[in-house]
Write a protein that holds these residues in place. Structure first.
Motif, PDB file in Angstrom:
ATOM      1  N   LEU A 136      26.399  53.395  19.089  1.00  0.00           N
ATOM      2  CA  LEU A 136      26.782  54.654  18.437  1.00  0.00           C
ATOM      3  C   LEU A 136      26.003  55.855  18.961  1.00  0.00           C
ATOM      4  N   GLY A 137      24.919  55.605  19.675  1.00  0.00           N
ATOM      5  CA  GLY A 137      24.104  56.712  20.192  1.00  0.00           C
ATOM      6  C   GLY A 137      23.162  57.309  19.161  1.00  0.00           C
ATOM      7  N   THR A 138      22.981  56.623  18.028  1.00  0.00           N
ATOM      8  CA  THR A 138      22.023  57.071  17.001  1.00  0.00           C
ATOM      9  C   THR A 138      21.661  55.881  16.109  1.00  0.00           C
ATOM     10  N   THR A 139      20.476  55.962  15.503  1.00  0.00           N
ATOM     11  CA  THR A 139      20.136  54.948  14.495  1.00  0.00           C
ATOM     12  C   THR A 139      20.114  55.581  13.100  1.00  0.00           C
ATOM     13  N   ASP A 140      20.501  56.839  13.026  1.00  0.00           N
ATOM     14  CA  ASP A 140      20.636  57.478  11.711  1.00  0.00           C
ATOM     15  C   ASP A 140      22.048  57.159  11.195  1.00  0.00           C
ATOM     16  N   PHE A 141      22.183  55.916  10.750  1.00  0.00           N
ATOM     17  CA  PHE A 141      23.526  55.419  10.428  1.00  0.00           C
ATOM     18  C   PHE A 141      24.147  56.135   9.223  1.00  0.00           C
ATOM     19  N   MET A 142      23.312  56.567   8.271  1.00  0.00           N
ATOM     20  CA  MET A 142      23.858  57.248   7.080  1.00  0.00           C
ATOM     21  C   MET A 142      24.458  58.608   7.459  1.00  0.00           C
ATOM     22  N   SER A 143      23.762  59.365   8.323  1.00  0.00           N
ATOM     23  CA  SER A 143      24.314  60.663   8.743  1.00  0.00           C
ATOM     24  C   SER A 143      25.573  60.456   9.576  1.00  0.00           C
ATOM     25  N   PHE A 144      25.525  59.452  10.449  1.00  0.00           N
ATOM     26  CA  PHE A 144      26.685  59.137  11.289  1.00  0.00           C
ATOM     27  C   PHE A 144      27.897  58.805  10.403  1.00  0.00           C
ATOM     28  N   GLN A 145      27.646  57.989   9.387  1.00  0.00           N
ATOM     29  CA  GLN A 145      28.713  57.575   8.466  1.00  0.00           C
ATOM     30  C   GLN A 145      29.277  58.784   7.704  1.00  0.00           C
ATOM     31  N   ALA A 146      28.380  59.653   7.214  1.00  0.00           N
ATOM     32  CA  ALA A 146      28.832  60.826   6.444  1.00  0.00           C
ATOM     33  C   ALA A 146      29.729  61.705   7.310  1.00  0.00           C
ATOM     34  N   LYS A 147      29.326  61.914   8.546  1.00  0.00           N
ATOM     35  CA  LYS A 147      30.120  62.753   9.466  1.00  0.00           C
ATOM     36  C   LYS A 147      31.469  62.073   9.751  1.00  0.00           C
ATOM     37  N   ALA A 148      31.415  60.758   9.981  1.00  0.00           N
ATOM     38  CA  ALA A 148      32.649  60.017  10.298  1.00  0.00           C
ATOM     39  C   ALA A 148      33.655  60.090   9.156  1.00  0.00           C
ATOM     40  N   ARG A 149      33.163  60.119   7.938  1.00  0.00           N
ATOM     41  CA  ARG A 149      34.073  60.110   6.778  1.00  0.00           C
ATOM     42  C   ARG A 149      34.847  61.419   6.623  1.00  0.00           C
ATOM     43  N   GLU A 150      34.352  62.497   7.253  1.00  0.00           N
ATOM     44  CA  GLU A 150      35.035  63.790   7.092  1.00  0.00           C
ATOM     45  C   GLU A 150      36.500  63.690   7.519  1.00  0.00           C
ATOM     46  N   LYS A 151      36.735  63.087   8.666  1.00  0.00           N
ATOM     47  CA  LYS A 151      38.126  62.965   9.137  1.00  0.00           C
ATOM     48  C   LYS A 151      38.561  61.511   9.284  1.00  0.00           C
ATOM     49  N   GLY A 152      37.577  60.620   9.240  1.00  0.00           N
ATOM     50  CA  GLY A 152      37.838  59.227   9.611  1.00  0.00           C
ATOM     51  C   GLY A 152      38.652  58.424   8.621  1.00  0.00           C
ATOM     52  N   VAL A 153      38.593  58.798   7.325  1.00  0.00           N
ATOM     53  CA  VAL A 153      39.334  57.992   6.346  1.00  0.00           C
ATOM     54  C   VAL A 153      40.838  58.179   6.582  1.00  0.00           C
ATOM     55  N   ALA A 154      41.251  59.424   6.788  1.00  0.00           N
ATOM     56  CA  ALA A 154      42.673  59.692   7.066  1.00  0.00           C
ATOM     57  C   ALA A 154      43.086  59.023   8.379  1.00  0.00           C
ATOM     58  N   ALA A 155      42.215  59.072   9.371  1.00  0.00           N
ATOM     59  CA  ALA A 155      42.534  58.453  10.669  1.00  0.00           C
ATOM     60  C   ALA A 155      42.648  56.927  10.515  1.00  0.00           C
ATOM     61  N   PHE A 156      41.763  56.359   9.699  1.00  0.00           N
ATOM     62  CA  PHE A 156      41.819  54.914   9.454  1.00  0.00           C
ATOM     63  C   PHE A 156      43.152  54.531   8.799  1.00  0.00           C
ATOM     64  N   ARG A 157      43.552  55.317   7.808  1.00  0.00           N
ATOM     65  CA  ARG A 157      44.826  55.018   7.118  1.00  0.00           C
ATOM     66  C   ARG A 157      46.008  55.138   8.080  1.00  0.00           C
ATOM     67  N   ALA A 158      45.916  56.070   9.001  1.00  0.00           N
ATOM     68  CA  ALA A 158      47.011  56.246   9.974  1.00  0.00           C
ATOM     69  C   ALA A 158      47.120  55.025  10.900  1.00  0.00           C
ATOM     70  N   VAL A 159      45.974  54.450  11.244  1.00  0.00           N
ATOM     71  CA  VAL A 159      45.975  53.259  12.112  1.00  0.00           C
ATOM     72  C   VAL A 159      46.752  52.106  11.467  1.00  0.00           C
ATOM     73  N   LEU A 160      46.752  52.094  10.129  1.00  0.00           N
ATOM     74  CA  LEU A 160      47.392  50.975   9.412  1.00  0.00           C
ATOM     75  C   LEU A 160      48.913  51.082   9.333  1.00  0.00           C
ATOM     76  N   GLU A 161      49.486  52.141   9.899  1.00  0.00           N
ATOM     77  CA  GLU A 161      50.925  52.380   9.735  1.00  0.00           C
ATOM     78  C   GLU A 161      51.815  51.180  10.132  1.00  0.00           C
ATOM     79  N   PRO A 162      51.534  50.487  11.227  1.00  0.00           N
ATOM     80  CA  PRO A 162      52.400  49.327  11.546  1.00  0.00           C
ATOM     81  C   PRO A 162      52.395  48.269  10.437  1.00  0.00           C
ATOM     82  N   ALA A 163      51.246  48.064   9.810  1.00  0.00           N
ATOM     83  CA  ALA A 163      51.173  47.096   8.701  1.00  0.00           C
ATOM     84  C   ALA A 163      51.924  47.637   7.483  1.00  0.00           C
ATOM     85  N   ARG A 164      51.727  48.924   7.213  1.00  0.00           N
ATOM     86  CA  ARG A 164      52.385  49.548   6.059  1.00  0.00           C
ATOM     87  C   ARG A 164      53.901  49.415   6.158  1.00  0.00           C
TER      88      ARG A 164
END
Ligand SMILES: N[C@@H](CCC(=O)N[C@@H](CS)C(=O)NCC(=O)O)C(=O)O
Length: 228
Positions: A136-164
């Motif tokens: 990941l290029g960092t060991t500050d996993f909590m900050s990395f996670q917080a930043k990822a959640r800004e747009k990542g939850v919607a992106a994750f849900r989009a990945v699931l479209e074939p299953a949906r």
């Protein structure tokens, strides 16, 4: 009795998505199994199978590593209740597993990595920080996670479209009954749910209803798992 070497985190949590594939496969086939917990740094426990990763199984004198190889082994050694009923079923399972490996899990990992790190056994945390930090290029996993959640939850849900799309039409990815494709995707959700309280799915998502069905399977095997 088959022994599954299963990744262990704090409080005996068992988060590994690939180990969940093996657990569902063993249940699907109605085989008797038990687990040996393996921490990230306990590679000695799985060296008999020449492996650095779990899952590994010991079936009599035979050691098998890798979740896909384990599924193939189980169907070959125990032809009853096949995981793969046809060449086409096997190909579909392989395709879905590959999609989960390369799209679903990579989209989920950044969203839960901070929480995952905090449930890793303290003795294994330096190893996790070194190996995942490199990735990941960092060991500050909590900050990395917080930043990822800004747009990542919607992106994750989009990945699931074939299953949906398929789960709007039928109860399981595999049809009326769950099979390996379902186990592969369910493994990812168990990983996420055991590591993190993050709400990954909206309540009206067909994938949400499917996940509930998957948690109920095999006397609630997944539901009984210690979650975050
Ligand atoms: N392709 C392998 C992947 C197995 C894998 O990545 N296992 C992870 C746990 S989910 C592991 O053993 N990690 C230990 C480590 O990173 O040292 C499979 O399908 O079994």
């Amino acid at each position: 009795m088959i022994t599954l070497y299963d990744l262990v985190a704090q409080d005996d949590r068992r988060p590994s998505p690939f180990c969940w594939r093996a657990k569902f496969s063993l249940e699907h086939k109605g085989l008797k199994w038990t687990t040996v917990p393996v921490g990230f740094t306990e590679k000695d426990k799985i060296s008999f199978a020449d492996s650095q990763l779990v899952p590994v199984i010991k079936d009599g004198e035979t050691g098998v590593k890798d979740s896909w190889a384990i599924a193939l082994h189980l169907d070959e050694a125990y032809p009853d209740k096949p995981l793969f009923k046809s060449e086409m079923a096997l190909s579909y399972a392989r395709f879905v597993s590959g999609w989960v490996d390369t799209a679903v899990q990579p989209a989920m990992f950044p969203l839960v990595v901070g929480d995952l790190y905090s449930i890793v056994r303290p003795v294994d945390q330096p190893y996790f920080a070194e190996t995942r930090g490199k990735r990941l290029g960092t060991t500050d996993f909590m900050s990395f996670q917080a930043k990822a959640r800004e747009k990542g939850v919607a992106a994750f849900r989009a990945v699931l479209e074939p299953a949906r799309r398929i789960l709007r039409e039928q109860p399981f990815l595999s049809g009326n009954q769950a099979a390996y494709p379902d186990y592969a995707l369910a493994g990812a959700f168990l990983w996420g749910g055991i590591a993190s309280p993050l709400v990954l799915l909206e309540a009206d998502d067909p994938v949400h209803a499917w996940r509930e069905r998957m948690l109920d399977l095999y006397e609630g095997l997944g539901r009984k798992a210690k979650a975050a």
